[in-house]
Scaffold this motif. Sequence first.
Motif, PDB file in Angstrom:
ATOM      1  N   ALA A 111       0.865  -1.179   0.000  1.00 12.65           N
ATOM      2  CA  ALA A 111       0.000   0.000   0.000  1.00 12.65           C
ATOM      3  C   ALA A 111       0.902   1.229   0.000  1.00 12.65           C
ATOM      4  CB  ALA A 111      -0.889  -0.003   1.235  1.00 12.65           C
ATOM      5  N   ARG A 112       0.644   2.151  -0.920  1.00 14.99           N
ATOM      6  CA  ARG A 112       1.469   3.357  -1.007  1.00 14.99           C
ATOM      7  C   ARG A 112       0.699   4.556  -0.490  1.00 14.99           C
ATOM      8  NH1 ARG A 112       1.247   7.191  -5.585  1.00 14.99           N
ATOM      9  NH2 ARG A 112       3.037   8.592  -5.526  1.00 14.99           N
ATOM     10  N   LEU A 113       1.371   5.336   0.347  1.00 12.86           N
ATOM     11  CA  LEU A 113       0.759   6.558   0.863  1.00 12.86           C
ATOM     12  C   LEU A 113       1.571   7.738   0.368  1.00 12.86           C
ATOM     13  CD1 LEU A 113       0.244   5.038   4.353  1.00 12.86           C
ATOM     14  CD2 LEU A 113      -1.591   5.933   2.942  1.00 12.86           C
ATOM     15  N   ASN A 114       0.924   8.588  -0.412  1.00 11.90           N
ATOM     16  CA  ASN A 114       1.619   9.745  -0.979  1.00 11.90           C
ATOM     17  C   ASN A 114       1.517  10.903   0.013  1.00 11.90           C
ATOM     18  OD1 ASN A 114       2.705  11.760  -2.487  1.00 11.90           O
ATOM     19  ND2 ASN A 114       1.448  11.381  -4.310  1.00 11.90           N
ATOM     20  N   MET A 115       2.665  11.263   0.602  1.00  7.18           N
ATOM     21  CA  MET A 115       2.675  12.276   1.653  1.00  7.18           C
ATOM     22  C   MET A 115       2.388  13.681   1.119  1.00  7.18           C
ATOM     23  SD  MET A 115       3.015  10.148   4.049  1.00  7.18           S
ATOM     24  CE  MET A 115       3.116  11.104   5.547  1.00  7.18           C
ATOM     25  N   HIS A 145      -0.344  14.469  -0.037  1.00  7.27           N
ATOM     26  CA  HIS A 145      -1.757  14.726   0.235  1.00  7.27           C
ATOM     27  C   HIS A 145      -2.116  14.392   1.671  1.00  7.27           C
ATOM     28  CE1 HIS A 145      -1.929  14.731  -4.132  1.00  7.27           C
ATOM     29  NE2 HIS A 145      -1.442  13.514  -4.145  1.00  7.27           N
ATOM     30  N   ASN A 146      -3.163  15.035   2.113  1.00  8.22           N
ATOM     31  CA  ASN A 146      -3.780  14.695   3.385  1.00  8.22           C
ATOM     32  C   ASN A 146      -2.900  14.935   4.630  1.00  8.22           C
ATOM     33  OD1 ASN A 146      -6.273  13.803   4.455  1.00  8.22           O
ATOM     34  ND2 ASN A 146      -6.447  12.506   2.651  1.00  8.22           N
ATOM     35  N   THR A 147      -3.461  14.655   5.812  1.00  7.74           N
ATOM     36  CA  THR A 147      -2.769  14.956   7.075  1.00  7.74           C
ATOM     37  C   THR A 147      -2.045  13.714   7.604  1.00  7.74           C
ATOM     38  OG1 THR A 147      -4.684  14.249   8.330  1.00  7.74           O
ATOM     39  CG2 THR A 147      -4.581  16.596   7.750  1.00  7.74           C
ATOM     40  N   ALA A 165      -1.133  20.740 -10.448  1.00  5.79           N
ATOM     41  CA  ALA A 165      -0.536  20.460 -11.759  1.00  5.79           C
ATOM     42  C   ALA A 165       0.957  20.761 -11.702  1.00  5.79           C
ATOM     43  CB  ALA A 165      -1.203  21.321 -12.817  1.00  5.79           C
ATOM     44  N   LYS A 166       1.750  19.941 -12.390  1.00  6.65           N
ATOM     45  CA  LYS A 166       3.210  20.076 -12.366  1.00  6.65           C
ATOM     46  C   LYS A 166       3.648  21.141 -13.371  1.00  6.65           C
ATOM     47  CE  LYS A 166       2.736  15.158 -11.721  1.00  6.65           C
ATOM     48  NZ  LYS A 166       2.862  14.893 -10.324  1.00  6.65           N
ATOM     49  N   LEU A 167       4.623  21.950 -12.984  1.00  7.62           N
ATOM     50  CA  LEU A 167       5.080  23.041 -13.848  1.00  7.62           C
ATOM     51  C   LEU A 167       6.535  22.820 -14.245  1.00  7.62           C
ATOM     52  CD1 LEU A 167       3.602  26.023 -11.744  1.00  7.62           C
ATOM     53  CD2 LEU A 167       2.565  24.894 -13.724  1.00  7.62           C
ATOM     54  N   ALA A 190      14.266   4.679  -4.756  1.00  2.04           N
ATOM     55  CA  ALA A 190      14.508   5.957  -5.430  1.00  2.04           C
ATOM     56  C   ALA A 190      13.538   6.078  -6.590  1.00  2.04           C
ATOM     57  CB  ALA A 190      15.941   6.008  -5.931  1.00  2.04           C
ATOM     58  N   LYS A 191      12.868   7.221  -6.666  1.00  5.02           N
ATOM     59  CA  LYS A 191      11.944   7.437  -7.771  1.00  5.02           C
ATOM     60  C   LYS A 191      12.683   8.123  -8.909  1.00  5.02           C
ATOM     61  CE  LYS A 191       7.788   8.889  -6.704  1.00  5.02           C
ATOM     62  NZ  LYS A 191       6.837   9.852  -6.077  1.00  5.02           N
ATOM     63  N   ILE A 192      12.585   7.526 -10.073  1.00  3.41           N
ATOM     64  CA  ILE A 192      13.220   8.122 -11.250  1.00  3.41           C
ATOM     65  C   ILE A 192      12.135   8.953 -11.933  1.00  3.41           C
ATOM     66  CG2 ILE A 192      14.446   7.636 -13.414  1.00  3.41           C
ATOM     67  CD1 ILE A 192      15.943   6.768 -10.811  1.00  3.41           C
ATOM     68  N   GLY A 202       4.739   9.680 -14.296  1.00  2.00           N
ATOM     69  CA  GLY A 202       3.972  10.923 -14.260  1.00  2.00           C
ATOM     70  C   GLY A 202       4.875  12.131 -14.387  1.00  2.00           C
ATOM     71  N   ASP A 203       5.781  12.283 -13.427  1.00  2.00           N
ATOM     72  CA  ASP A 203       6.684  13.431 -13.482  1.00  2.00           C
ATOM     73  C   ASP A 203       7.743  13.284 -14.560  1.00  2.00           C
ATOM     74  OD1 ASP A 203       5.973  15.492 -11.478  1.00  2.00           O
ATOM     75  OD2 ASP A 203       5.906  13.723 -10.199  1.00  2.00           O
ATOM     76  N   LEU A 204       8.137  12.038 -14.826  1.00  3.48           N
ATOM     77  CA  LEU A 204       9.140  11.818 -15.868  1.00  3.48           C
ATOM     78  C   LEU A 204       8.633  12.374 -17.204  1.00  3.48           C
ATOM     79  CD1 LEU A 204      11.939  10.588 -16.062  1.00  3.48           C
ATOM     80  CD2 LEU A 204      10.893   8.389 -16.600  1.00  3.48           C
ATOM     81  N   LEU A 232      -0.890   1.243  -8.965  1.00  6.41           N
ATOM     82  CA  LEU A 232      -2.067   2.072  -9.243  1.00  6.41           C
ATOM     83  C   LEU A 232      -1.887   3.385  -8.509  1.00  6.41           C
ATOM     84  CD1 LEU A 232      -5.089  -0.391  -8.767  1.00  6.41           C
ATOM     85  CD2 LEU A 232      -4.048   0.348 -10.935  1.00  6.41           C
ATOM     86  N   SER A 233      -2.274   4.509  -9.125  1.00  6.48           N
ATOM     87  CA  SER A 233      -2.204   5.820  -8.460  1.00  6.48           C
ATOM     88  C   SER A 233      -3.615   6.313  -8.202  1.00  6.48           C
ATOM     89  CB  SER A 233      -1.428   6.803  -9.332  1.00  6.48           C
ATOM     90  OG  SER A 233      -0.112   6.360  -9.507  1.00  6.48           O
ATOM     91  N   GLY A 234      -4.043   7.273  -9.035  1.00  3.86           N
ATOM     92  CA  GLY A 234      -5.394   7.819  -8.899  1.00  3.86           C
ATOM     93  C   GLY A 234      -6.469   6.741  -9.044  1.00  3.86           C
TER      94      GLY A 234
HETATM   95  N1  LIG Z   1      -3.946  10.611   0.450  1.00  3.40           N
HETATM   96  C1  LIG Z   1      -4.589  11.213  -0.539  1.00  3.40           C
HETATM   97  N2  LIG Z   1      -5.554  12.105  -0.254  1.00  3.40           N
HETATM   98  C2  LIG Z   1      -6.191  12.737  -1.247  1.00  3.40           C
HETATM   99  N3  LIG Z   1      -5.966  12.534  -2.552  1.00  3.40           N
HETATM  100  C3  LIG Z   1      -5.040  11.669  -2.886  1.00  3.40           C
HETATM  101  C4  LIG Z   1      -4.287  10.963  -1.897  1.00  3.40           C
HETATM  102  N4  LIG Z   1      -3.423  10.172  -2.521  1.00  3.40           N
HETATM  103  C5  LIG Z   1      -3.585  10.369  -3.830  1.00  3.40           C
HETATM  104  N5  LIG Z   1      -4.576  11.260  -4.079  1.00  3.40           N
HETATM  105  C6  LIG Z   1      -5.092  11.686  -5.364  1.00  3.40           C
HETATM  106  O1  LIG Z   1      -4.805  10.724  -6.360  1.00  3.40           O
HETATM  107  C7  LIG Z   1      -4.122  11.307  -7.470  1.00  3.40           C
HETATM  108  C8  LIG Z   1      -3.051  10.392  -7.923  1.00  3.40           C
HETATM  109  O2  LIG Z   1      -2.258  10.074  -6.819  1.00  3.40           O
HETATM  110  P1  LIG Z   1      -0.702  10.016  -6.807  1.00  3.40           P
HETATM  111  O3  LIG Z   1      -0.313  10.057  -5.408  1.00  3.40           O
HETATM  112  O4  LIG Z   1      -0.255   8.816  -7.530  1.00  3.40           O
HETATM  113  O5  LIG Z   1      -0.231  11.335  -7.557  1.00  3.40           O
HETATM  114  P2  LIG Z   1       1.046  11.619  -8.373  1.00  3.40           P
HETATM  115  O6  LIG Z   1       0.961  13.045  -8.757  1.00  3.40           O
HETATM  116  O7  LIG Z   1       1.194  10.627  -9.476  1.00  3.40           O
HETATM  117  O8  LIG Z   1       2.240  11.337  -7.392  1.00  3.40           O
HETATM  118  P3  LIG Z   1       3.460  12.292  -7.035  1.00  3.40           P
HETATM  119  O9  LIG Z   1       2.880  13.453  -6.376  1.00  3.40           O
HETATM  120  O10 LIG Z   1       4.292  11.466  -6.131  1.00  3.40           O
HETATM  121  O11 LIG Z   1       4.113  12.601  -8.326  1.00  3.40           O
HETATM  122  C9  LIG Z   1      -3.577  12.625  -6.935  1.00  3.40           C
HETATM  123  O12 LIG Z   1      -3.595  13.620  -7.900  1.00  3.40           O
HETATM  124  C10 LIG Z   1      -4.541  12.997  -5.835  1.00  3.40           C
HETATM  125  O13 LIG Z   1      -5.595  13.724  -6.351  1.00  3.40           O
END
Ligand SMILES: Nc1ncnc2c1ncn2[C@@H]1O[C@H](COP(=O)(O)OP(=O)(O)OP(=O)(O)O)[C@@H](O)[C@H]1O
Length: 568
Positions: free
Chosen positions: A113-117, A119-121, A238-240, A306-308, A332-334, A398-400
Motif C-alpha cells: 500500500a502506497r501513501l503519498n505524503m 496529500h492529506n494529514t 498540476a506540475k510546472l 529511489a523514484k526516477i 507521471g513526473d518523468l 495504481l495511483s489515482g
Molecule cells: N492521500 C490522498 N488524499 C487525497 N488525494 C489523494 C491521496 N493520494 C492520492 N490522491 C489523489 O490521487 C491522485 C493520484 O495520486 P498520486 O499520489 O499517484 O499522484 P502523483 O501526482 O502521481 O504522485 P506524485 O505526487 O508522487 O508525483 C492525486 O492527484 C490525488 O488527487
Amino acid sequence: MASFTADLSLIPKPLPKTLRKTISRVSLSRKIVPFNRLKAKGLTMHVASAVIEPKTEETEEFLSLGFDVVTEAELTEKGFLGLRKTKLVCTVGPACCSYEELWKLAMGGMNVARLNMCHNTKEWHQDVIRKIKKLNSEQGFCVSVMIDTEGSQIHVADHGAPSSVKAEDGSIWFFTTEQFEGCRPFTVQASYEGFAEGIKEGDELVVDGGMATFKVIERIGNDLRCECIDPGLLLPRAKLSFWRDGKLVDKHHELPTLSTKDWSDIEFGISEGVDFIAMSFVKDADAVNHLKNYLSTKNKSIKVLAKIESLESLHKLEEIVEASDGIMVARGDLGVEIPLEQIPTVQEDIINLCRQLNKPVIVASQLLESMIEYPTPTRAEVADVSEAVRQYADALMLSGESAVGSFGEKALSVLRMASSRMELWSREENHQSSVPQHKLGISLPDQIAEQICNCASQMANNLGVDAVFVYTRHGQMASLLSRNRPNPPIFAFTDEKSTQMALNLQWGVMPILVDLSDDMDDNITKTTDLIKAKAMLKEGDAVLIVSDVIPTRSTPTVYQSLQVKIIS
Ligand SMILES: Nc1ncnc2c1ncn2[C@@H]1O[C@H](COP(=O)(O)OP(=O)(O)OP(=O)(O)O)[C@@H](O)[C@H]1O
Ligand SMILES: CC(=O)C(=O)O
Ligand SMILES: [K+]
Ligand SMILES: [Mg+2]
C-alpha cells in the motif's frame, strides 16, 4: 579440504511425478553447475531429491505462521505455476481508506500500500497505516506499507478553483508565489518561491507535461506574466516545468531532495513502522545514501526506493540504482521532463538495469488512468500493463485509479489478470530471458550465492519443479533467485519480519515468516510440513531447496535441494 558431490543416487525411487519426465536432464544440469571451479576454495555442493510426505501432527504449530491468505487461496485454486509473480502496489486515497475498502484491495492482491505524503494529514496517514497493520495481524494478509515523500516539486499550489480551470488560447495569466486569500481570476499560485528565478522572457511554461503551454511575456519580481499558447486544463497540483529552445530548464538542482516536511514525514514513517520510503525527485546516489545512513543510525531496516522522475536522475541512473534498495519508474513526473515518446524505451532500460543490479523495480503512473472514471480500461492501457509485465518489472502500481477512482478494486483485478496472462504467455512461448550476464558478487560468499541462485533457477526450469524454497535471513538469496525470473514460484522462509515485508515487492517471491534454526534439516522439515498442512504441497510434488544456512546433518530423503557449504 574441498569436497564436491552431485549425488544423483540420492534421488528417491519412485521418482516424483515431475522428475520422471525430466530425469534425463538431471545429469545435463550437472554439467551446467560450475561449482567444481570453486572446489579449491573449500565448497561442497549437494544435490538431492525426494517425495513430500503427508501431513503430520507436528505441523499444527506452524499453521498460524505468517503466510499471506491471498497467496494461499490462489495457490490452492491455481497450483504453483498459476501463482501471480508480478507484485501490485495500490496508492491509498480517499476512495479506498476505510477498513472494508482496504480489505477489498488486500483480497484483490495488493502486495504494497502506497501513501503519498503530498496529500492529506499525518493523522489520516496514521489511521490508514494502522488499519493495514490490523488487516495483516487479524485477517492474515501480508501487505507492506510504503510512504512516498513529497519532495521538492514545482507545482500549482492554487489556481482559484476546487477542480480544474480552463486556459484559453491567447489568454493572459499571472503565475505568482504570493499567497493570498480568496480567488483572483487568471492567477495561479506556484509552490516554490524561487520558481521564477533564472526564467526569461520567451521561455515556455509547460503544465503537466503538455496539458497546457504558456509563453513567458514578462518577469515581474517573483511573478511571471504569461500568454497561453496551447490551451488546456489547469488541474489542482498540476506540475510546472520551463523549457528554453526545446530544452528543459532544470530547476530541481536548486531544490533539496528531502525538504523539512519530508524529514518530518520520514520520522513519522519510522515511528509508524513503514516498510518502504520512496524518495521523490532523487538527483543522485548521495541523496539515497544520506537517507539510508540516517535510517541505519536509527537501527531501522526500512528499504529506500529511489523514484526516477527527473531528467537529472536519468543522467545518474546507474549510481542511483546501485545506492538504492529499489526503484520506481515514476512516469507521471518523468513525462514532464522528457518527451512522452521516450518513456517506453527509458522504462525498459531502467527495468533491465535494475534486474542486472538486482534491485526491485516498480512501474508507476497512468497504467489504467481511464479507470479513474470508467469501469473498463482502454485497450491501450491493457497493452501498456502487459508490456511492463513482459519487460519483467517486479511490480505495477495504481495511483489515482485506487486513490480517488470509482473502480479501484476493478482496476486492481485488471492488473492481476493482465499480469497472470502475460506471465503465462512468456512462459509458454519460452520467452524466459536467460540468466543475467552481469556479475554482482565481489566477495567469494556473494559470488557463491549469486552462482547458486543462477544455477538453481536454471535447474528449476529444466527439471520442471513445482516450487523453489529458499531460507534466508536478509532476503539476499531470495532476491537473487527472483532476479532470474524462474518458472516456479519462490517461497522465501525468513525469521525477520522486515525481510518478509521487503520481499513483498520482489517478482515471484512469496515471503513466509517462520522461526529458523541453525539446523537446516529441521527448517526444511518444519516448512515443508507447514506448506503441506495447508494442502498446498501434495505427494509427488518436487521442490528445489536453496539456502545460505549451513546444514548440520544430512537427511537426503525429504527434499530435492541444492546446497553449498563452505568448509573452513
Ligand atoms: N492521500 C490522498 N488524499 C487525497 N488525494 C489523494 C491521496 N493520494 C492520492 N490522491 C489523489 O490521487 C491522485 C493520484 O495520486 P498520486 O499520489 O499517484 O499522484 P502523483 O501526482 O502521481 O504522485 P506524485 O505526487 O508522487 O508525483 C492525486 O492527484 C490525488 O488527487
Ligand atoms: C508516482 C510519481 O511520483 C509520478 O509518476 O510522478
Ligand atoms: K510523492
Ligand atoms: Mg512524481
